[in-house]
Design a protein around this motif. Structure first.
Motif, PDB file in Angstrom:
ATOM      1  N   ILE A   5       0.842  -1.210   0.000  1.00  0.00           N
ATOM      2  CA  ILE A   5       0.000   0.000   0.000  1.00  0.00           C
ATOM      3  C   ILE A   5       0.870   1.250   0.000  1.00  0.00           C
ATOM      4  O   ILE A   5       0.596   2.223  -0.721  1.00  0.00           O
ATOM      5  CB  ILE A   5      -0.946  -0.009   1.221  1.00  0.00           C
ATOM      6  N   ILE A   6       1.932   1.231   0.801  1.00  0.00           N
ATOM      7  CA  ILE A   6       2.862   2.370   0.835  1.00  0.00           C
ATOM      8  C   ILE A   6       3.497   2.574  -0.532  1.00  0.00           C
ATOM      9  O   ILE A   6       3.644   3.712  -1.016  1.00  0.00           O
ATOM     10  CB  ILE A   6       3.939   2.158   1.916  1.00  0.00           C
ATOM     11  N   PHE A   7       3.870   1.473  -1.200  1.00  0.00           N
ATOM     12  CA  PHE A   7       4.434   1.549  -2.550  1.00  0.00           C
ATOM     13  C   PHE A   7       3.459   2.219  -3.502  1.00  0.00           C
ATOM     14  O   PHE A   7       3.828   3.115  -4.275  1.00  0.00           O
ATOM     15  CB  PHE A   7       4.774   0.137  -3.041  1.00  0.00           C
ATOM     16  N   ALA A   8       2.184   1.794  -3.461  1.00  0.00           N
ATOM     17  CA  ALA A   8       1.174   2.359  -4.352  1.00  0.00           C
ATOM     18  C   ALA A   8       0.973   3.853  -4.097  1.00  0.00           C
ATOM     19  O   ALA A   8       0.883   4.652  -5.035  1.00  0.00           O
ATOM     20  CB  ALA A   8      -0.147   1.607  -4.181  1.00  0.00           C
ATOM     21  N   ALA A 121       7.783   4.628  -9.844  1.00  0.00           N
ATOM     22  CA  ALA A 121       7.868   3.253  -9.350  1.00  0.00           C
ATOM     23  C   ALA A 121       9.236   2.627  -9.558  1.00  0.00           C
ATOM     24  O   ALA A 121       9.754   1.931  -8.673  1.00  0.00           O
ATOM     25  CB  ALA A 121       6.799   2.391 -10.032  1.00  0.00           C
ATOM     26  N   TYR A 122       9.856   2.875 -10.722  1.00  0.00           N
ATOM     27  CA  TYR A 122      11.060   2.117 -11.084  1.00  0.00           C
ATOM     28  C   TYR A 122      12.257   2.979 -11.492  1.00  0.00           C
ATOM     29  O   TYR A 122      13.288   2.426 -11.888  1.00  0.00           O
ATOM     30  CB  TYR A 122      10.733   1.153 -12.222  1.00  0.00           C
ATOM     31  N   GLY A 123      12.122   4.302 -11.434  1.00  0.00           N
ATOM     32  CA  GLY A 123      13.259   5.155 -11.738  1.00  0.00           C
ATOM     33  C   GLY A 123      13.656   5.121 -13.204  1.00  0.00           C
ATOM     34  O   GLY A 123      12.832   4.904 -14.087  1.00  0.00           O
ATOM     35  N   GLU A 124      14.957   5.319 -13.474  1.00  0.00           N
ATOM     36  CA  GLU A 124      15.453   5.443 -14.840  1.00  0.00           C
ATOM     37  C   GLU A 124      15.229   4.169 -15.654  1.00  0.00           C
ATOM     38  O   GLU A 124      14.925   4.233 -16.846  1.00  0.00           O
ATOM     39  CB  GLU A 124      16.950   5.786 -14.821  1.00  0.00           C
ATOM     40  N   GLN A 125      15.399   3.007 -15.026  1.00  0.00           N
ATOM     41  CA  GLN A 125      15.206   1.764 -15.762  1.00  0.00           C
ATOM     42  C   GLN A 125      13.763   1.627 -16.247  1.00  0.00           C
ATOM     43  O   GLN A 125      13.514   1.279 -17.399  1.00  0.00           O
ATOM     44  CB  GLN A 125      15.576   0.559 -14.892  1.00  0.00           C
ATOM     45  N   GLY A 126      12.821   1.915 -15.358  1.00  0.00           N
ATOM     46  CA  GLY A 126      11.415   1.851 -15.748  1.00  0.00           C
ATOM     47  C   GLY A 126      11.078   2.862 -16.822  1.00  0.00           C
ATOM     48  O   GLY A 126      10.311   2.577 -17.751  1.00  0.00           O
ATOM     49  N   GLY A 302      -9.035   7.677 -12.336  1.00  0.00           N
ATOM     50  CA  GLY A 302      -8.158   6.617 -12.842  1.00  0.00           C
ATOM     51  C   GLY A 302      -6.916   6.440 -11.996  1.00  0.00           C
ATOM     52  O   GLY A 302      -6.384   5.328 -11.871  1.00  0.00           O
ATOM     53  N   LEU A 303      -6.438   7.519 -11.407  1.00  0.00           N
ATOM     54  CA  LEU A 303      -5.240   7.434 -10.562  1.00  0.00           C
ATOM     55  C   LEU A 303      -5.492   6.587  -9.323  1.00  0.00           C
ATOM     56  O   LEU A 303      -4.607   5.859  -8.863  1.00  0.00           O
ATOM     57  CB  LEU A 303      -4.776   8.838 -10.169  1.00  0.00           C
ATOM     58  N   PHE A 304      -6.703   6.657  -8.784  1.00  0.00           N
ATOM     59  CA  PHE A 304      -7.030   5.829  -7.620  1.00  0.00           C
ATOM     60  C   PHE A 304      -7.106   4.355  -8.022  1.00  0.00           C
ATOM     61  O   PHE A 304      -6.684   3.471  -7.267  1.00  0.00           O
ATOM     62  CB  PHE A 304      -8.351   6.290  -7.002  1.00  0.00           C
ATOM     63  N   GLY A 305      -7.631   4.097  -9.218  1.00  0.00           N
ATOM     64  CA  GLY A 305      -7.649   2.733  -9.718  1.00  0.00           C
ATOM     65  C   GLY A 305      -6.246   2.185  -9.902  1.00  0.00           C
ATOM     66  O   GLY A 305      -5.962   1.018  -9.584  1.00  0.00           O
ATOM     67  N   MET A 306      -5.347   3.034 -10.404  1.00  0.00           N
ATOM     68  CA  MET A 306      -3.947   2.624 -10.568  1.00  0.00           C
ATOM     69  C   MET A 306      -3.328   2.287  -9.212  1.00  0.00           C
ATOM     70  O   MET A 306      -2.578   1.310  -9.083  1.00  0.00           O
ATOM     71  CB  MET A 306      -3.147   3.744 -11.238  1.00  0.00           C
ATOM     72  N   ALA A 307      -3.639   3.087  -8.207  1.00  0.00           N
ATOM     73  CA  ALA A 307      -3.068   2.867  -6.874  1.00  0.00           C
ATOM     74  C   ALA A 307      -3.557   1.546  -6.283  1.00  0.00           C
ATOM     75  O   ALA A 307      -2.764   0.774  -5.718  1.00  0.00           O
ATOM     76  CB  ALA A 307      -3.437   4.027  -5.948  1.00  0.00           C
ATOM     77  N   ILE A 308      -4.854   1.278  -6.408  1.00  0.00           N
ATOM     78  CA  ILE A 308      -5.407   0.026  -5.860  1.00  0.00           C
ATOM     79  C   ILE A 308      -4.795  -1.179  -6.570  1.00  0.00           C
ATOM     80  O   ILE A 308      -4.356  -2.149  -5.939  1.00  0.00           O
ATOM     81  CB  ILE A 308      -6.937   0.016  -6.004  1.00  0.00           C
ATOM     82  N   GLY A 309      -4.741  -1.112  -7.897  1.00  0.00           N
ATOM     83  CA  GLY A 309      -4.163  -2.211  -8.665  1.00  0.00           C
ATOM     84  C   GLY A 309      -2.701  -2.434  -8.348  1.00  0.00           C
ATOM     85  O   GLY A 309      -2.247  -3.575  -8.207  1.00  0.00           O
ATOM     86  N   ALA A 310      -1.942  -1.329  -8.244  1.00  0.00           N
ATOM     87  CA  ALA A 310      -0.509  -1.445  -7.943  1.00  0.00           C
ATOM     88  C   ALA A 310      -0.291  -2.062  -6.569  1.00  0.00           C
ATOM     89  O   ALA A 310       0.621  -2.875  -6.372  1.00  0.00           O
ATOM     90  CB  ALA A 310       0.149  -0.066  -8.028  1.00  0.00           C
ATOM     91  N   ALA A 311      -1.131  -1.681  -5.592  1.00  0.00           N
ATOM     92  CA  ALA A 311      -0.987  -2.235  -4.247  1.00  0.00           C
ATOM     93  C   ALA A 311      -1.244  -3.744  -4.245  1.00  0.00           C
ATOM     94  O   ALA A 311      -0.513  -4.516  -3.628  1.00  0.00           O
ATOM     95  CB  ALA A 311      -1.957  -1.535  -3.287  1.00  0.00           C
ATOM     96  N   LEU A 313      -1.043  -5.876  -6.872  1.00  0.00           N
ATOM     97  CA  LEU A 313       0.005  -6.575  -7.615  1.00  0.00           C
ATOM     98  C   LEU A 313       1.298  -6.633  -6.822  1.00  0.00           C
ATOM     99  O   LEU A 313       2.004  -7.653  -6.813  1.00  0.00           O
ATOM    100  CB  LEU A 313       0.252  -5.882  -8.962  1.00  0.00           C
ATOM    101  N   ARG A 314       1.621  -5.541  -6.133  1.00  0.00           N
ATOM    102  CA  ARG A 314       2.826  -5.513  -5.307  1.00  0.00           C
ATOM    103  C   ARG A 314       2.702  -6.499  -4.146  1.00  0.00           C
ATOM    104  O   ARG A 314       3.661  -7.203  -3.802  1.00  0.00           O
ATOM    105  CB  ARG A 314       3.047  -4.092  -4.759  1.00  0.00           C
ATOM    106  N   GLY A 315       1.504  -6.537  -3.558  1.00  0.00           N
ATOM    107  CA  GLY A 315       1.284  -7.447  -2.447  1.00  0.00           C
ATOM    108  C   GLY A 315       1.419  -8.909  -2.839  1.00  0.00           C
ATOM    109  O   GLY A 315       1.849  -9.750  -2.050  1.00  0.00           O
ATOM    110  N   MET A 316       1.075  -9.214  -4.115  1.00  0.00           N
ATOM    111  CA  MET A 316       1.200 -10.582  -4.620  1.00  0.00           C
ATOM    112  C   MET A 316       2.565 -10.869  -5.232  1.00  0.00           C
ATOM    113  O   MET A 316       2.804 -11.959  -5.752  1.00  0.00           O
ATOM    114  CB  MET A 316       0.099 -10.845  -5.651  1.00  0.00           C
ATOM    115  N   GLY A 317       3.443  -9.856  -5.196  1.00  0.00           N
ATOM    116  CA  GLY A 317       4.793 -10.037  -5.717  1.00  0.00           C
ATOM    117  C   GLY A 317       4.880 -10.086  -7.235  1.00  0.00           C
ATOM    118  O   GLY A 317       5.823 -10.644  -7.793  1.00  0.00           O
ATOM    119  N   LEU A 318       3.900  -9.473  -7.898  1.00  0.00           N
ATOM    120  CA  LEU A 318       3.868  -9.524  -9.370  1.00  0.00           C
ATOM    121  C   LEU A 318       4.481  -8.303 -10.032  1.00  0.00           C
ATOM    122  O   LEU A 318       4.733  -8.318 -11.237  1.00  0.00           O
ATOM    123  CB  LEU A 318       2.427  -9.694  -9.846  1.00  0.00           C
ATOM    124  N   MET A 319       4.696  -7.212  -9.270  1.00  0.00           N
ATOM    125  CA  MET A 319       5.307  -6.023  -9.897  1.00  0.00           C
ATOM    126  C   MET A 319       6.265  -5.321  -8.931  1.00  0.00           C
ATOM    127  O   MET A 319       6.272  -5.587  -7.758  1.00  0.00           O
ATOM    128  CB  MET A 319       4.227  -5.045 -10.355  1.00  0.00           C
TER     129      MET A 319
END
Length: 319
Positions: A5-8, A121-126, A302-311, A313-319
């Motif tokens: 959640i903090i990541f998102a 999320a990923y800096g220069e590489q992303g 849409g930004l809130f949807g992105m945050a929920i999805g990112a949280a 996916l991150r929680g499941m170790g997928l991103m």
């Protein structure tokens, strides 16, 4: 899960703050329409091209994995396009509404919201991976947008040949495409790294791109349009905010994407409707009011949807 959640929040909140700043400036008369138009033009023609060019030439991207990511992005785009076309042909009567609805569902704001979130999320590489992804998928976006919006044209001069020429002209004159093609050519020729004044100047312009673009996006928000959506704009917004991210996750898993590549795919697809969708709808005779409503609503929510999805996916170790 707390870490996810903090990541998102970390990757979405800076975008929201900058957009809120732009909205505040506009409401207080500190950002006029002329300023927004000029600043947006400056970002599009100079800052974003510099950001994309230097991100690619300075990157060490695994292009083999990038091909899989791009294939997944193309698959997502076609699924959303064909699905929304079928829905529009079945449930929407007016041709001027159909193309705008379809474009509002499949076309995401990769160049500003998508890239900014990927960079957070990923800096220069992303950013480098996102730039390559955006370069290819943008071509597809433009082609499909012209196809779906052309149904409203009544001009005898508007033929498939003229539409094809219009697409080619748009791509050939697009500063972002020119920057990406130039960067790919520079990398392919194995030329020496750019240093000194050129690199410093490019970095300075690139640093301006995303913050100023987000401020302009916030300053362009029309609360009246956003809070008074029509039935069609709400349906298109659901398609963009809810269905598009779910399709991205499903396709990403099907292609075996994980980590940064899954993250880039999700964040690029889950971004709000592209600002260019309004411009193109207006230019090609579509329902510009419907396009503006979809753009306004998805830009914020849409930004809130992105945050929920990112949280998740991150929680499941997928991103």
């Amino acid at each position: 899960m707390i870490a996810a959640i903090i990541f998102a929040i970390t990757i979405i909140l800076p975008n929201l703050i900058l957009m809120a700043l732009g909205f505040f400036m506009q409401k207080n008369g500190q950002a006029s329409k002329a300023f927004i138009d000029q600043a947006s033009s400056f970002v599009f023609n100079y800052c974003l091209p510099c950001l994309l060019f230097f991100s690619v030439i300075n990157s060490e991207v695994d292009y083999a994995k990038q091909v899989i990511l791009i294939m997944a992005g193309v698959a997502v785009t076609f699924i959303l396009f064909i699905g929304s076309e079928l829905y529009a042909s079945r449930f929407i009567d007016k041709p001027a509404d159909q193309g705008v609805f379809v474009q509002g569902v499949f076309r995401s704001n990769m160049a500003i919201i998508g890239l900014a979130t990927v960079a957070n999320a990923y800096g220069e590489q992303g950013l480098s991976i996102g730039a390559v992804y955006m370069g290819v998928v943008t071509i597809l976006f433009n082609i499909l947008a012209v196809i779906t919006l052309s149904r409203v044209s009544k001009s005898a001069e508007d033929t498939w040949v003229s539409r094809t020429l219009m697409i080619l002209k748009k791509l050939a004159s697009n500063p972002l495409m020119i920057a990406l093609i130039g960067a790919f050519a520079y990398k392919a020729l194995a030329l020496p790294p750019l240093t000194g004044v050129i690199q410093t100047t490019g970095n300075l312009l690139a640093a301006v791109a995303l913050p100023l673009a987000l401020i302009c996006a916030g300053a362009s928000i029309d609360l009246r349009s956003m809070l008074s959506p029509s039935g069609l704009s709400m349906q298109a917004s659901i398609g963009r905010i809810v269905l598009a991210p779910l399709v991205a996750i499903g396709v990403g898993l099907a292609f075996g994407l994980t980590g940064i590549h899954m993250g880039v795919l999700f964040l690029m697809v889950a971004a709000p409707t592209a600002a260019a969708s309004y411009v193109m709808a207006k230019a090609m005779g579509g329902n510009e009011v419907l396009a503006a409503n979809i753009l306004a609503f998805t830009t914020v929510f849409g930004l809130f949807g992105m945050a929920i999805g990112a949280a998740l996916l991150r929680g499941m170790g997928l991103m």
